[in-house]
Design a protein around this motif. Sequence first.
Motif, PDB file in Angstrom:
ATOM      1  N   GLU A  49       0.895  -1.159   0.133  1.00 46.82           N
ATOM      2  CA  GLU A  49      -0.087   0.139  -0.015  1.00 46.82           C
ATOM      3  C   GLU A  49       0.867   1.191  -0.119  1.00 46.82           C
ATOM      4  N   TYR A  52       2.233   1.859  -3.426  1.00 51.19           N
ATOM      5  CA  TYR A  52       1.543   2.248  -4.276  1.00 51.19           C
ATOM      6  C   TYR A  52       1.238   3.649  -4.169  1.00 51.19           C
ATOM      7  N   LYS A  53       0.771   4.044  -3.005  1.00 54.60           N
ATOM      8  CA  LYS A  53       0.705   5.548  -2.576  1.00 54.60           C
ATOM      9  C   LYS A  53       1.939   6.296  -2.923  1.00 54.60           C
ATOM     10  N   TYR A  93       1.121  12.875  -0.837  1.00 56.46           N
ATOM     11  CA  TYR A  93       1.207  11.660   0.096  1.00 56.46           C
ATOM     12  C   TYR A  93       0.246  11.759   1.359  1.00 56.46           C
ATOM     13  N   SER A  95      -3.435  13.232   3.142  1.00 57.50           N
ATOM     14  CA  SER A  95      -4.545  13.954   2.902  1.00 57.50           C
ATOM     15  C   SER A  95      -4.948  15.231   3.924  1.00 57.50           C
ATOM     16  N   ASN A 170      -6.548  14.571  -2.818  1.00 50.70           N
ATOM     17  CA  ASN A 170      -6.756  13.832  -1.830  1.00 50.70           C
ATOM     18  C   ASN A 170      -7.890  14.235  -1.027  1.00 50.70           C
TER      19      ASN A 170
END
Length: 179
Positions: A49, A52-53, A93, A95, A170
């Motif tokens: 994860e 991917y982020k 990266y 939010s 985001n």
Amino acid sequence: MALVKDNILLQLVRGTLGKQLTIYERNGQIIMAQKRGPSKKKPTKKQLEARYKMKVAAAYAMVILQDPELKAYYKSLAGPGQNAYNMAVKDAYKSPEVQNIRFEEETVVVTAKDEFRVASIDIRVIDAAGTIQESGKAVLGRNGVDWYYKATSLPPGGKVVVVAVDLPGNETVREVRLE
């Protein structure tokens, strides 16, 4: 692994020598160790994860550098040893954070924060049956943190859904039940 003590030759050397030896500094000590290779373990779900982020954040940064205004904005926030690309990746990266939602009569006041900038706040007023009564964009207040949305009515038993969006897109969603 070996700790190096008082060696003039290795005081300024850092990095990998050949494919066998790595020299680095940690907590003020110079360390010589066998070069590490890629891990033979299968990556965990959290690692996948995070990878991917980071891939998405890097792709955003590459696109954002095409816009001269946003590139200048990110460059203005960069510190020593940083550039616009680094700042854009950092922004993508993370939010935004919705810190508080309060009501002043028919006005919804949202306190939102992002390390860089919150681009917009969308508000949806939903009644008890789950039907959207109204929706719209909140307006940024003078303090630069609070966003204001004037609702026509806040139905009892319903809820208010707040969506905070930053420059990379985001989103952070928070709901508050109306009583």
